[in-house]
Design an enzyme around this catalytic site. Structure first.
Site, mmCIF file in Angstrom:
data_model
loop_
_atom_site.group_PDB
_atom_site.id
_atom_site.type_symbol
_atom_site.label_atom_id
_atom_site.label_comp_id
_atom_site.label_asym_id
_atom_site.label_seq_id
_atom_site.Cartn_x
_atom_site.Cartn_y
_atom_site.Cartn_z
ATOM 1 C CG LEU A 157 -6.467 18.617 -1.247
ATOM 2 C CD1 LEU A 157 -7.488 19.449 -1.971
ATOM 3 C CD2 LEU A 157 -5.874 19.681 -0.035
ATOM 4 C CE1 TYR A 159 -9.119 4.051 8.226
ATOM 5 C CE2 TYR A 159 -9.731 6.222 8.992
ATOM 6 C CZ TYR A 159 -8.891 5.231 8.634
ATOM 7 O OH TYR A 159 -7.256 5.516 8.528
ATOM 8 C CB SER A 190 -6.144 7.881 11.917
ATOM 9 O OG SER A 190 -6.680 9.268 11.282
ATOM 10 C CE LYS A 248 -6.686 3.020 10.914
ATOM 11 N NZ LYS A 248 -5.824 1.930 10.622
ATOM 12 N N GLY A 272 0.889 -1.117 -0.054
ATOM 13 C CA GLY A 272 0.091 -0.104 -0.139
ATOM 14 C C GLY A 272 0.844 1.150 -0.021
ATOM 15 C CB THR A 329 -9.614 10.057 11.866
ATOM 16 O OG1 THR A 329 -11.128 10.344 11.848
ATOM 17 C CG2 THR A 329 -9.430 8.359 12.471
ATOM 18 N NE ARG A 370 -8.512 17.647 7.255
ATOM 19 C CZ ARG A 370 -9.407 18.476 7.440
ATOM 20 N NH1 ARG A 370 -9.381 19.688 8.181
ATOM 21 N NH2 ARG A 370 -10.668 18.148 7.136
ATOM 22 C CG ASP A 392 -8.187 -11.223 3.990
ATOM 23 O OD1 ASP A 392 -7.983 -10.615 5.281
ATOM 24 O OD2 ASP A 392 -9.168 -10.846 3.175
HETATM 25 P P1 NAD Z 1 -3.315 1.713 1.615
HETATM 26 O O1 NAD Z 1 -4.778 1.394 1.194
HETATM 27 O O2 NAD Z 1 -2.685 2.390 0.267
HETATM 28 O O3 NAD Z 1 -2.664 0.264 2.320
HETATM 29 C C1 NAD Z 1 -3.279 -0.449 2.852
HETATM 30 C C2 NAD Z 1 -2.777 -1.874 2.343
HETATM 31 O O4 NAD Z 1 -3.364 -2.840 3.038
HETATM 32 C C3 NAD Z 1 -3.252 -2.197 0.881
HETATM 33 O O5 NAD Z 1 -2.178 -2.479 0.111
HETATM 34 C C4 NAD Z 1 -4.267 -3.000 1.069
HETATM 35 O O6 NAD Z 1 -4.434 -3.894 -0.229
HETATM 36 C C5 NAD Z 1 -3.933 -3.831 2.225
HETATM 37 N N1 NAD Z 1 -5.134 -4.595 2.836
HETATM 38 C C6 NAD Z 1 -6.316 -4.098 3.520
HETATM 39 N N2 NAD Z 1 -6.586 -5.111 4.034
HETATM 40 C C7 NAD Z 1 -5.964 -6.006 4.226
HETATM 41 C C8 NAD Z 1 -6.309 -7.430 4.576
HETATM 42 N N3 NAD Z 1 -7.252 -7.941 5.364
HETATM 43 N N4 NAD Z 1 -5.258 -8.270 4.588
HETATM 44 C C9 NAD Z 1 -4.115 -7.909 3.899
HETATM 45 N N5 NAD Z 1 -3.854 -6.626 3.417
HETATM 46 C C10 NAD Z 1 -5.000 -5.707 3.454
HETATM 47 O O7 NAD Z 1 -3.663 2.766 2.706
HETATM 48 P P2 NAD Z 1 -2.486 3.610 3.320
HETATM 49 O O8 NAD Z 1 -2.812 4.864 3.169
HETATM 50 O O9 NAD Z 1 -1.287 3.026 3.030
HETATM 51 O O10 NAD Z 1 -2.863 3.376 4.912
HETATM 52 C C11 NAD Z 1 -2.025 2.384 5.763
HETATM 53 C C12 NAD Z 1 -2.472 2.390 7.029
HETATM 54 O O11 NAD Z 1 -2.527 3.931 7.788
HETATM 55 C C13 NAD Z 1 -3.983 2.016 7.177
HETATM 56 O O12 NAD Z 1 -3.808 1.224 8.576
HETATM 57 C C14 NAD Z 1 -4.838 3.158 7.355
HETATM 58 O O13 NAD Z 1 -5.882 3.416 7.950
HETATM 59 C C15 NAD Z 1 -3.590 4.169 8.171
HETATM 60 N N6 NAD Z 1 -3.884 5.690 7.772
HETATM 61 C C16 NAD Z 1 -3.876 5.981 6.653
HETATM 62 C C17 NAD Z 1 -3.839 7.691 6.387
HETATM 63 C C18 NAD Z 1 -3.940 8.161 5.043
HETATM 64 O O14 NAD Z 1 -4.224 9.331 5.162
HETATM 65 N N7 NAD Z 1 -3.360 7.467 3.954
HETATM 66 C C19 NAD Z 1 -4.072 8.179 7.644
HETATM 67 C C20 NAD Z 1 -4.084 7.848 8.900
HETATM 68 C C21 NAD Z 1 -3.714 6.341 8.929
HETATM 69 C C1 WQD Z 2 -8.236 17.017 3.368
HETATM 70 C C2 WQD Z 2 -8.831 18.539 3.257
HETATM 71 C C3 WQD Z 2 -11.139 18.407 2.654
HETATM 72 C C4 WQD Z 2 -10.784 16.518 -1.364
HETATM 73 C C5 WQD Z 2 -8.939 11.755 5.810
HETATM 74 C C6 WQD Z 2 -9.452 11.023 6.811
HETATM 75 C C7 WQD Z 2 -8.809 10.765 8.063
HETATM 76 C C8 WQD Z 2 -7.096 10.350 7.506
HETATM 77 C C9 WQD Z 2 -6.867 11.288 6.473
HETATM 78 C C10 WQD Z 2 -6.869 7.993 7.583
HETATM 79 C C11 WQD Z 2 -10.105 18.567 3.660
HETATM 80 C C12 WQD Z 2 -10.424 19.149 1.303
HETATM 81 C C13 WQD Z 2 -10.538 17.318 -0.122
HETATM 82 C C14 WQD Z 2 -11.255 17.231 -2.329
HETATM 83 C C15 WQD Z 2 -11.124 19.303 -0.757
HETATM 84 N N1 WQD Z 2 -7.184 9.130 6.914
HETATM 85 N N2 WQD Z 2 -10.786 18.429 -0.045
HETATM 86 N N3 WQD Z 2 -11.606 18.752 -2.007
HETATM 87 O O1 WQD Z 2 -10.367 14.845 5.346
HETATM 88 O O2 WQD Z 2 -8.263 15.328 6.572
HETATM 89 O O3 WQD Z 2 -8.844 12.957 6.589
HETATM 90 O O4 WQD Z 2 -7.625 11.216 5.463
HETATM 91 O O5 WQD Z 2 -6.846 7.833 8.818
HETATM 92 O O6 WQD Z 2 -9.189 9.915 8.715
HETATM 93 O O7 WQD Z 2 -10.955 11.491 7.160
HETATM 94 O O8 WQD Z 2 -8.231 14.432 4.170
HETATM 95 O O9 WQD Z 2 -7.525 14.356 1.754
HETATM 96 O O10 WQD Z 2 -9.780 13.889 2.360
HETATM 97 O O11 WQD Z 2 -8.939 16.159 3.055
HETATM 98 O O12 WQD Z 2 -11.531 20.451 -0.648
HETATM 99 O O13 WQD Z 2 -11.834 17.131 -3.482
HETATM 100 O O14 WQD Z 2 -8.896 18.763 1.564
HETATM 101 O O15 WQD Z 2 -12.233 19.302 2.751
HETATM 102 O O16 WQD Z 2 -10.332 19.922 4.322
HETATM 103 P P1 WQD Z 2 -9.050 14.591 5.621
HETATM 104 P P2 WQD Z 2 -8.871 14.548 2.866
#
Ligand code: NAD
Ligand code: WQD
Length: 345
Positions: free
Chosen positions: A202, A151, A126, A155, A11, A128, A233, A59
């Site tokens: 975004l 979601y 997160s 977390k 991922g 969040t 953010r 998985d």
């Molecule tokens: P991503 O979707 O790119 O990566 C997650 C990976 O996990 C994917 O490759 C998917 O195929 C794999 N996956 C999902 N469910 C699975 C399962 N049951 N078994 C095996 N593989 C599985 O997401 P990411 O952005 O790299 O996020 C990674 C972690 O960070 C996640 O836990 C996400 O919730 C957390 N996180 C992400 C963000 C963000 O904004 N990207 C922010 C805060 C927290």
């Molecule tokens: C960022 C800003 C939108 C898209 C999400 C999850 C959070 C965490 C991170 C995993 C916001 C604005 C967005 C668009 C826009 N993930 N926006 N136009 O909402 O901070 O958080 O990702 O844990 O849990 O909720 O991130 O990238 O969606 O948005 O104006 O088309 O961009 O309103 O202010 P967010 P985001």
């Protein structure tokens, strides 16, 4: 050489972390079911580090196959658990999938780790979990607010499951990392974010709009109580984020952790508005991002950014990359994706 299991390692954040782990000398086993990523990511990792990590398409909710995987790779020293579903909107539509996928994966790992004598876990949480904090910047001791989506709840509950399990059994050690908004891509542009379908986040929307894949970006609201009216953010370069995982793992392996469960904010400490992101992106990359002001998006937090000083001091980690370089890396990645699409034609 210490060996680390990275779930979700193909991922977005996982792949960047695999690169940093390998470059720091760790052996890596990747488990991913490819539900939100592509097997080609392994080639991207190999191009950067010269090493193709061991990979198992499993998985994490499948206890029996996870158990077999641990048998196949004896001597794993720690687990970094990224695997989860992460689309906030989808989690409202399919809550059971989110609870099942995100929580069962974690519980399986926690159950299997002592069987295979692995005590160290890093968990992807997160910002969040804080909702709209009362005080900014947000510190780790800020109250956990009711989650706005299934979601977000996974977390919060995931963190609780870890704390309860560790406190019940002093075999385990865990580091919980609360990410703010990861963006950008590896400077080589060999790996990056691969959103499927229309991006919710975004940055992929911005890069796809600049590329002409999307007509126009909608800026969700310009009537918030912020200097320019758009939401704020804490956007952090994904490579900075990845490096923090290497530090967190090393901390546990070197027995430097002070508590059995430690929790850190991973952010830059700098808040940026949506409009600042768009305008800086345009400026540093010399491209236009057509946008319009749209209604607020339901469930959006007005403003949140991290106080990363606890991670800075205790982990000795700090986000290094400038926002300009971060936004350039996002654009280089989008250009690379376009080139690959051309090559496939
Ligand atoms: P991503 O979707 O790119 O990566 C997650 C990976 O996990 C994917 O490759 C998917 O195929 C794999 N996956 C999902 N469910 C699975 C399962 N049951 N078994 C095996 N593989 C599985 O997401 P990411 O952005 O790299 O996020 C990674 C972690 O960070 C996640 O836990 C996400 O919730 C957390 N996180 C992400 C963000 C963000 O904004 N990207 C922010 C805060 C927290
Ligand atoms: C960022 C800003 C939108 C898209 C999400 C999850 C959070 C965490 C991170 C995993 C916001 C604005 C967005 C668009 C826009 N993930 N926006 N136009 O909402 O901070 O958080 O990702 O844990 O849990 O909720 O991130 O990238 O969606 O948005 O104006 O088309 O961009 O309103 O202010 P967010 P985001």
């Amino acid at each position: 050489m210490s060996k680390i299991l990275v779930t979700g390692g193909t991922g977005y954040i996982g792949s960047h972390t695999v690169v940093e782990l390998q470059q720091a000398g760790y052996g890596v086993v990747v488990v991913d079911n490819l539900s939100n990523s592509n097997i080609e990511v392994l080639s991207g990792i190999e191009k950067i580090t010269g090493i193709r990590p061991a990979f198992e398409n499993i998985d994490c909710t499948d206890y029996v196959n996870m158990d077999r995987m641990f048998e196949k790779y004896p001597g794993i020293d720690g687990v970094i658990h990224f695997a989860a579903s992460k689309a906030v909107g989808e989690s409202v539509e399919k809550p059971l999938h989110y609870y099942r996928n995100n929580l069962l994966s974690l519980m399986n790992l926690l159950q299997l780790m002592p069987i295979h004598k692995i005590s160290n876990l890093v968990f992807s949480s997160s910002c969040t979990v804080y909702g709209q904090p009362d005080k900014l910047p947000v510190t780790e001791d800020a109250p956990i607010k009711p989650a706005l989506s299934p979601y977000g709840k996974t977390k919060q509950i995931g963190e609780d499951i870890i704390r309860d399990t560790v406190f019940a059994n002093d075999f385990y050690k865990a580091v919980i990392l609360r990410y703010f908004n990861p963006i950008g891509a590896h400077p080589s542009a060999h790996i990056g974010e691969l959103p499927s379908g229309v991006p919710n986040n975004l940055l992929p929307f911005v890069t796809q709009t600049a590329m002409g894949i999307r007509k126009q970006l909608q800026v969700f609201g310009n009537d918030y109580n912020t200097p320019d009216g758009s939401c704020i953010r804490d956007y952090i370069h994904v490579v900075d984020l990845a490096r923090a995982h290497v530090v967190a793992v090393a901390r546990m392996l070197n027995k430097e952790n002070k508590e059995p469960v430690e929790t850190f904010n991973l952010g830059t400490g700098r808040g940026l508005s949506v409009l600042e992101v768009v305008h800086t992106f345009e400026k540093v990359n010399g491209v236009k991002v057509p946008y319009r002001i749209a209604d607020r998006r339901e469930g959006d937090i007005e403003q949140v950014w991290a106080d990363p000083s606890y991670a800075n001091e205790v982990l000795g980690w700090k986000a290094q990359e400038t926002v300009e370089e971060t936004l350039r890396s996002a654009w280089r990645w989008e250009l690379n994706l376009a080139r690959k699409r051309e090559e496939k034609k």
